[in-house]
Design an enzyme around this catalytic site. Structure first.
Site, PDB file in Angstrom:
ATOM      1  N   GLU A 165       0.840  -1.427   0.098  1.00 38.86           N
ATOM      2  CA  GLU A 165      -0.135  -0.019   0.024  1.00 38.86           C
ATOM      3  C   GLU A 165       0.799   1.244   0.009  1.00 38.86           C
ATOM      4  O   GLU A 165       0.895   2.052   1.104  1.00 38.86           O
ATOM      5  CB  GLU A 165      -0.845  -0.072   1.346  1.00 38.86           C
ATOM      6  CG  GLU A 165      -2.102  -1.079   1.127  1.00 38.86           C
ATOM      7  CD  GLU A 165      -2.929  -1.009   2.275  1.00 38.86           C
ATOM      8  OE1 GLU A 165      -2.932  -0.462   3.090  1.00 38.86           O
ATOM      9  OE2 GLU A 165      -3.880  -2.284   2.506  1.00 38.86           O
ATOM     10  N   GLU A 370      -4.758  -8.646   0.799  1.00 40.57           N
ATOM     11  CA  GLU A 370      -5.671  -8.295   2.231  1.00 40.57           C
ATOM     12  C   GLU A 370      -7.145  -8.191   1.875  1.00 40.57           C
ATOM     13  O   GLU A 370      -7.625  -7.257   0.963  1.00 40.57           O
ATOM     14  CB  GLU A 370      -5.169  -6.994   2.935  1.00 40.57           C
ATOM     15  CG  GLU A 370      -3.672  -7.029   3.502  1.00 40.57           C
ATOM     16  CD  GLU A 370      -3.413  -5.620   4.037  1.00 40.57           C
ATOM     17  OE1 GLU A 370      -4.186  -4.723   4.469  1.00 40.57           O
ATOM     18  OE2 GLU A 370      -2.132  -5.404   4.021  1.00 40.57           O
TER      19      GLU A 370
HETATM   20  O1  IFM Z   1      -3.843  -2.863   9.316  1.00 40.88           O
HETATM   21  C1  IFM Z   1      -3.842  -2.260   8.038  1.00 40.88           C
HETATM   22  C2  IFM Z   1      -2.757  -2.962   7.252  1.00 40.88           C
HETATM   23  O2  IFM Z   1      -1.627  -2.864   7.851  1.00 40.88           O
HETATM   24  C3  IFM Z   1      -2.682  -2.357   5.704  1.00 40.88           C
HETATM   25  N1  IFM Z   1      -3.950  -2.475   5.111  1.00 40.88           N
HETATM   26  C4  IFM Z   1      -5.073  -2.260   5.895  1.00 40.88           C
HETATM   27  C5  IFM Z   1      -5.181  -2.832   7.174  1.00 40.88           C
HETATM   28  C6  IFM Z   1      -6.383  -2.427   7.925  1.00 40.88           C
HETATM   29  O3  IFM Z   1      -6.451  -0.968   8.347  1.00 40.88           O
END
Ligand code: IFM
Length: 466
Positions: A165, A370
């Site tokens: 990200e 994710e």
């Molecule tokens: O916890 C975070 C992660 O580190 C990166 N993506 C989003 C998740 C939830 O906010």
């Protein structure tokens, strides 16, 4: 109706170093920007820090055993840069690398495929002191670090991810300042975005030259599922602007070797982009073996009107916008049930993104690196943790992924965020994303009902009817 996933589909869970490891000052590790940021009063809810977190550094063998009990086929974790190369320069610390060697060996011994991410936001503080991501040299430092980790783990890791990200690193870290290092300068944020892109390209090159030919190199992005509030030309233009800043600023250079012309025009009053050197775009377009997509919730925008209420873009409270030059864009709460983050539940956003990249990058495998939700999970009198909302959330998103596969998307894996409760950045430990509950006082792990449910889906490869 049940939905079967393709044979070989990776059923995984994800975490990140600073969010679970703890052991912040052990074995040569030095502070990252998140250590500095979280130790600065007022930055993180409850004054929480990652000093101890879920103590995974000391408990990783038990955690891997738990993953195996839950039937996971893959585990996505991140390598802590300051644990491996404390100042961000020069030789590696053997004990830091040994930790990841031992973790990977333990995973392999349990039949779990390791997927390391090289950068999940924990820049060595010394590199921030030299200017951080807005400075070009940080990208070169990242490539050196990528080479070090590849040399150490390359014989046992097949699939790698460079960055997690980069949007958050650039725009929350240097724009709105709700993430480390907490700077609030829109030009620094744009420079950071470019240097993160460059770091990805240089890092991918470094991985390739150190790794065997079978290795796969990926990146994990959080592209926006950005919707216009209405079909008016003004609202559609707001959508275009945010899509450029949320997604195309990364995917255009990585997939097509260019920055979007509309992005350059929108931001021209802030920057001339002269920090993009001639050869950079060819480096950034380094061929990818998979694209990681992180998805939680969509974004709804419109053109701003006078007396606009405060921004609601789901990225924390700051008077500084993370969206450079998008001053005339308003953000709206999307419809749908809300998670504990106040993020609306809408799996169509995941479907749309999977289909978008299927069209945009034909033949490029996709990984959902994710997806998950925070809820207010509490143990009951017997100590059990029931989280039916999380089961419903994951079920709906897996159904969306399955629909995309049926419609032609080459989705090869799903990584639940997160394996266990952890340090949720500026929200501290208050928000629980885990399938496994962590009692931070005792460090006891208790699989929630969602973990048992997910284990069954992973075991069978079949998503049951709700
Ligand atoms: O916890 C975070 C992660 O580190 C990166 N993506 C989003 C998740 C939830 O906010």
């Amino acid at each position: 109706m049940t939905a079967s996933f393709p044979p070989g589909f990776l059923w995984g869970a994800a975490t990140a170093a600073y969010q679970i490891e703890g052991a912040a000052q052990e074995d040569g590790r030095t502070p990252s920007i998140w250590d500095t940021f979280s130790h600065t009063p007022g930055n993180v809810a409850g004054g929480d820090t990652g000093d101890i977190a879920a103590d995974h550094y000391h408990r990783f063998r038990d955690d891997v055993r738990l993953m195996a009990e839950l039937g996971l086929g893959a585990y996505r974790f991140s390598v802590s840069w300051p644990r491996v190369q404390p100042t961000g320069r020069g030789p590696a610390v053997r004990r830091g690398l040994d930790f990841y060697r031992a973790l990977v060996d333990e995973l392999l011994a349990h039949g779990i495929q390791p997927l390391p991410t090289l950068y999940h936001w924990d820049l060595p503080q010394e590199l921030e002191a030299s200017g951080g991501w807005p400075e070009r040299d940080t990208a070169h430092r990242f490539a050196e670090y990528a080479g070090i980790v590849a040399e150490a783990l390359g014989d046992r890791v097949e699939t790698w991810s460079t960055l997690n990200e980069p949007w958050c690193s650039a725009f929350l870290g240097y724009g709105s300042g709700v993430h480390a290092p907490g700077r609030t300068d829109p030009v620094a944020a744009l420079r950071a975005a470019h240097h993160l892109n460059l770091a990805h390209g240089l890092g991918a090159q470094a991985l390739r030259s150190a790794l065997p030919a079978r290795a796969r190199v990926a990146v994990s992005l959080n592209p926006g599922a950005v919707r216009a509030l209405t079909r008016s030309p003004e609202d559609l233009d707001a959508q275009r602007q945010i899509d450029a800043l949320a997604t195309r600023i990364f995917t255009d250079p990585m997939l097509h070797g260019r920055y979007p012309a509309d992005l350059l025009a929108d931001t021209a009053r802030l920057t001339d982009w002269s920090y993009v050197h001639d050869s950079d775009l060819a480096v950034i377009k380094h061929p990818l073996d998979a694209l990681g997509i992180n998805y939680y919730t969509p974004t709804v925008v419109s053109a701003a009107t006078d007396n606009e209420p405060p921004r609601r873009d789901g990225h924390g409270a700051s008077e500084h916008s993370p969206w450079p030059a998008a001053d005339r864009v308003a953000f709206h709460q999307p419809p749908g049930d809300l998670t504990a983050m106040d993020w609306s539940v809408d799996p169509t956003g995941l479907y749309d993104l999977l289909m978008r990249f299927t069209r945009e990058a034909p033949g490029l495998p996709l990984l959902i690196t994710e997806n998950g939700a925070a809820y207010e999970d509490k143990p009951d009198a017997e100590g059990a943790v029931h989280d039916p909302e999380r089961i419903a959330y994951v079920h709906a998103h897996l159904a969306a992924a399955h629909r995309a596969i049926t419609d032609g998307a080459d989705v090869q894996g799903y990584f639940l965020w997160s394996l266990m409760d952890n340090f949720e950045w500026a929200y501290g430990y208050e928000k629980r994303f885990g399938a496994v509950h962590v009692d931070y006082a005792t460090q006891a792990r208790t699989p929630k009902s969602s973990a048992r449910w997910y284990a069954e889906v992973a075991r069978s490869g079949v998503l049951p009817t709700e």
